[in-house]
Structure formats: C-alpha cells, structure tokens
Design an enzyme around this catalytic site. Sequence first.
Site, PDB file in Angstrom:
ATOM      1  N   ASN A   1      21.651  26.015-112.919  1.00  0.00           N
ATOM      2  CA  ASN A   1      22.560  24.928-112.547  1.00  0.00           C
ATOM      3  C   ASN A   1      23.781  25.450-111.795  1.00  0.00           C
ATOM      4  O   ASN A   1      24.325  26.503-112.132  1.00  0.00           O
ATOM      5  CB  ASN A   1      23.030  24.181-113.800  1.00  0.00           C
ATOM      6  CG  ASN A   1      21.926  23.339-114.397  1.00  0.00           C
ATOM      7  OD1 ASN A   1      21.539  22.319-113.847  1.00  0.00           O
ATOM      8  ND2 ASN A   1      21.389  23.784-115.530  1.00  0.00           N
TER       9      ASN A   1
ATOM     10  N   GLU B   1      20.150  24.249-108.933  1.00  0.00           N
ATOM     11  CA  GLU B   1      20.202  22.813-109.215  1.00  0.00           C
ATOM     12  C   GLU B   1      21.615  22.264-109.007  1.00  0.00           C
ATOM     13  O   GLU B   1      22.591  22.836-109.478  1.00  0.00           O
ATOM     14  CB  GLU B   1      19.783  22.525-110.663  1.00  0.00           C
ATOM     15  CG  GLU B   1      18.297  22.571-110.883  1.00  0.00           C
ATOM     16  CD  GLU B   1      17.920  22.027-112.254  1.00  0.00           C
ATOM     17  OE1 GLU B   1      18.797  21.459-112.934  1.00  0.00           O
ATOM     18  OE2 GLU B   1      16.751  22.165-112.644  1.00  0.00           O
TER      19      GLU B   1
ATOM     20  N   GLU C   1      12.520  14.490-116.232  1.00  0.00           N
ATOM     21  CA  GLU C   1      13.245  15.031-117.378  1.00  0.00           C
ATOM     22  C   GLU C   1      13.141  14.073-118.569  1.00  0.00           C
ATOM     23  O   GLU C   1      12.961  12.865-118.407  1.00  0.00           O
ATOM     24  CB  GLU C   1      14.726  15.225-117.022  1.00  0.00           C
ATOM     25  CG  GLU C   1      14.993  16.294-116.005  1.00  0.00           C
ATOM     26  CD  GLU C   1      16.481  16.490-115.784  1.00  0.00           C
ATOM     27  OE1 GLU C   1      16.984  17.576-116.121  1.00  0.00           O
ATOM     28  OE2 GLU C   1      17.143  15.556-115.274  1.00  0.00           O
TER      29      GLU C   1
END
Length: 747
Positions: free
Chosen positions: A584, A616, A703
């Site tokens: 991330n 991400e 997700e």
Amino acid sequence: MKTKKNSIAVSIMLVGLMLAILSGFAVFYMKDLTTNLKAETNAYLSEISQQSVKTVKKQIDGDLSTLHDLAEFIGAQEDLDLNRILSTLKGVCENNGFKRMGIITPDGIAHTTDHMEMDFSDRAYFYDAFINGDPSVTGVLIDKADGEPIHVYATPIYKQDKAVAVIFATHHMEVYQELLSISTFDGRGYSYIVQSTGELVVDTAHPGRDPAFTGLDSLFHNPDATVYADSGEIKFNMLLDKSGILEYTVNGVVKYMDYTPIGINDWYLLSVAPASVVSERSNYILTRTLFLYIGVIGLFTLLFVYILVFQHQSKKRLEQLAYYDGVTGVHNLSWFQLDAKNLLEKHTQLHYAMVQLDVDKFKYINDMFGYEEGNRTLCHIAACLQEQVKSNEAFCRVANDHFLLLLRYSTTQDLSNRIEQIRHAICAPSNEHTQYALILSSGVYKVTDPALPITTLIERANLAHKTSKDDGKGACIFYSDCIRDRLLEEKDIENHMRAALQNGEFVVYLQPKIELGTRKVSGAEALVRWNRPGKGLIGPDQFIPMFERNGFILELDLYIFRQVCKRLRLWLDCGLTPVPIAVNLSRVHLHNMEFIEKYQRVAEHYRIPPRLIELELTESVVFDNFKIFMDLVRELHQVGFALSMDDFGAGYSSLNLLKELPVDILKLDREFFRETANNDRGKTVICGVVSMAKELNIRVVAEGVETEVQAAFLKKIGCDMAQGFLYAKPMPMGEFEAYVFGRKLDA
C-alpha cells in the site's frame, strides 16, 4: 467609539508635540543664525580691514620707494644742483600725484617744486631723516604754505655715507581718504587710521562717520556712546600689534569696529560697519525661514490630515482583509478568536459551546458542479448562520467548508436542539440547491473553563468534529473525556513511533489473493501490524490515520516495502516461486514524487524483478488529483511496477474514471461489493464493472469475500481473484510461507 476617541486624542497630542518641537527648533535656529551671521560679518569686516591695510601700506611703501630711488640718484650726482634737481622732481611730483616735492638743505631750508623756500628745521621728520637717517611718514601736519592738512614723506640723501640733504614729498589729506573709501557693506562701511595710542591720523569723509570722532579716546569718552570693551585693553593690544573687534553704540546705533595694525608708524586701521548689516541679513533670512516654516507647518498639517484619512481608509481595507472572509464576506478566524475571547471574558455567567461544522464531501460539489457553485454554497451557509446566530454569539468561516460557532445554551438538550435547528436551516431544500443535498458534520465542545485559550477550545471542538466524521455522515459529536483519552493515546503513539520503527516493532502481515478459476494463491497484500511491548498487537486503523496526518506514514511505507523486498529475495534465494506482493502507498506520497526513485533503489538493492511488486493506491487518491495520479502511473510503469486501485466503488466517479485509468489491477471495495451483490441491480453493476475492466485489460480482485455464494457469483462474471476470510485472514510471513509453500523459512 472609545478607541476612536483615544486615537484622535493621541493624534492631537502628537500634533501638539510636533509643533512644540518645530517651534523650539525654530527659536534655536534663529538664535544660532544670528550668532553665525554676526561672526560672519566680523570675519568679513576683518577681511576688509586686511585688504585696506594692504592698500594703504602699498601706497606708502610705493611712495617711500620712489623717494629712496630719487635720493640714491641725486646722491650719485657730482654736485647738489638744486635747480636741476627741482626740475626733475617737478615731473616726478606730477606723475605721482604729490602736492609738492622738494629738497631740505642741512640748514633746514626747504626748496620746493612750486618755487618756495621755507624753514623746516623745526619739523621732526627733517631731524629723523637728516640726523638719524630714518625715512619717515608723518601724521597730519598743517601745510606752512597754505594751512591745509597734509602728510609728508622724507628720506635722507647720502654722499659717501654722509647725509647731505633730505628729499621730501607731501600728500593732500584726501589721498588717504580716497584709499580708505572702498565701498563695503553696501556703502555703509568706512575706515579710519589712528596711532597705536588711539589718536586720529587719517579721518574719513564717509557721511556715516561717528560725530566728533578724533580718536579712540573721543569714542570711549563720548556721552552718547556705549562701548562694550575696555579702552585700556584695546590700547594695550595695539601696543602689542594685536588686532581685534569691539562693539559699541552711538546715538542708539550699534556698530562693530575692527582694529588691525598697518605696520607703518604704529598706525592702526579702524574698519567700522553698522550692526544693521547683520540684522538686515538675519531678518531677511529669518523672514524667509519664517515663511518656509509656516509652509512646512501647513504642509505637515495637510500631510497629517491626509495620513489620518488614508490611515482610516487603509485601516478599513486592512480590517476587511484581516478580519473578513473573501468568499462569503463574513468574519474570518482572526476576528472570531478576538470576538470569542471578548464574549467569554465579558459574559462569565453564560454557558457557551464551541461548535465546528462542515459539509460532508464538499469537494464533490466543487468537482461535479464547479467552484462557482461551491462558493455559492458557502455563501448560502454563511447567510444561514448569520440569521441563526444571536446576540452575544459569534461565528466565522475558517477555511474551505469549515465554520466555527460560539453559541449560548442553558442545557445540553437545548444546545443539541439549537445545532439541529441550524443544520436544518442550512440543509433545507431550496430553489438554489435542488441539485444535491447538503449533509453537515459537527463537533461540539462545551466551554467549562472560559480562561482556556481560544485555540484550545477550537482544537477540542475540532477533535470532536473529526470523531463525527469517523462515526458517519451527518453526525454531531460532543467532546468528552474519551476523545481526550484518544488524543492522549495518539500523542503517546507519536512519542513512540520512531523508536518502534528502529526496534522492528512494526510487523508485516500477508493476506493471500486466490485465483478464482484454480483456487490457488496468485498473490498477496502486505499489511502492517504494530507489536508494541506491553500493549500487544495493534491494528493499522489505530495508527495509520494519524501517521498520514503527521507524515510518518512515508517512513513506515518505505520500511514495509523494504521488508517485502527482503522476503522476496529470501524466497528467490531458496529456489521458491514467489507470488507478486501488493504494498500500500499512502496518498501523502503524491506530494513528493521522489519516492519512486527511493523504491526503485530498494528493489534494485535486493534484485527484485519489478513484476513481483504491485503498488496499491486508493480510489480517493485519483479523485483528489487526477493529473498527479496519471503522472504517477506513467513513472511507475516506466520502472516496471504494477499499479492497482484499491477501494474501487467507494467514490463517486468510478465508472467515469475507469475508461481513463491506466491501472493494472482493480480491487472492488468490500462495502461496494456487499451492498450491490445482494440484489439484481447491484449484480448488474458489478458485472458491468468487471466486464468493462476485462475489455480494458485490467485484472479484477474482489475484497472481503466471505461466502461461497459470493465466490461463485464472482467466478461466474469473470472476476480474476478474490481476497477475504473465506480463504485466509492476514497472517505473519512465516504462516504465509507455510500456507503457500508448505514450510516456514528462517528470515
């Protein structure tokens, strides 16, 4: 009003002080000017005397030189032929302007150029020249021939170093008077020649001469004269060949007299000038100075009035800039802080509450309808607050869509109702705002200690306001000890975060990504946990938001990225086939694109192929600044990193942006997936998003998959991967290795 009166009084005092200073300066200037002019006049008078002395001395020295040359010429002759000598002297007499010339024989008989013979044996100059051999110039004598005043030059004639006769020449008195008649001080200055003892030698013909002046004694003993000096001291100075200036008054007229030695016969030149010369000059200068002074005072007064007017206007403009908001026209934070402080100090018997409110997703209004519409919305809110805020209350616009209010209340319920009333007034549908609904979030701090700094009250209301954002749309949260404890906890976290990073307390967890077609692990997402000594494992939701606010997230993200690269290197060295790992990136990175170079150097250091790295970013980052996001994607692709968009579906413009986003992987937000997958319309939307992504060659990850029904649906519509508790929770790296490779590795 009181402040304004005080300001005017101070201004008047300043003007009075300046006038007093200028007046004092003017008086000092006038006195100093008079003194300087007097000194200048005296210096000029002395200079005139020196010039006159040179003129007189030149005349006398010239005449004596002429006689000396004639005496040598006559003495060189064989005999003393009076007729021939007188014939020669007659021509010299005419050429030099003498009254007469002649030869005095040893018996004292003078033979003159005008054919007269007179006995001069009683004349002192004959004795000095013939007996003592001294050339001489006499004072005023009476001519024996016609009784007129004259001056006589005499010098001896030598033959073989023996005086045989005396040659003499006489001058009319007017000759010296003409020498002294040089015009000075506009014709009002005049001169005398006196002996060093004070007796008059050469008088002046000037009409302004002192009456009955026959020498210095006549001046000192004149009943109509006042001399500001001691006659004895002046005569003593003359005996010592010293010069000087004395001041005296005759018949009410003040005069200055300079006395300068001539260097002949102990004579002194007296130069006189009236004091009116100084007063006239000083009066002329002082008059002009007075007019200049009045002009300066006038200009100063006009300038001061102009400054007062300009200052008043500037103060209004500065006050407008300093205390008013440029968009809405209401007061800004600077004014609010002053006003709120004054209200709390003045009304200690009242209960007050500090309220901060803003519009949820206000940026959406700007982006969807333009900044002009956003400004109209802010003006609408400001107008509503202006109507709702009562006397002894205050409000302002802080920045963006943030507003602060200081409200009076009696009970907590009364305060809640008041805030609800304000929110209703702002959010009620109107003709101007039918395109969208306004939702307000607010934080409230009930002021328990009015002595606290206004900034502290605002901070506590702001803290409650942040909590309202976390608790959901349109919430109104009151500040409490729990919020304070949370603040203290965050402060504690901030105090320990850097040491925790150095001590390796931040641990990387990996959550597998499952290929829906094969149910094999095809990737993983790196997540962070804080294994804090004494407090156990802390989830990212408790520290990541704060790290993003204080900027520490940049260091933590780089640390996680380094740990992931290090683990990938271990897997490669052990001969395992690594799966790509997604790391991330915080939106904070977008403010400094240099992080890409740092990440590239780390990957190169561990020799990690870029295909194994996936970075991400959340959809909100795209929504914040699309241009910066596009530049970021381009640079990451140049390095070779894959880019995935996390939380897709949480924003407002996902479908519009999808066709323009050059991302490699799309991650469907779990909330978006949960809300839409349970009805036919929702399923149609998800199917459309997946289908569009496929056509754009973008892989899709869902997700938060928790049931087999969800997995089957996703597989059916062509979703590539799934991630959720149905398959595996986030786990430490060792457990992930056992889950994927069947064994744990020693790091």
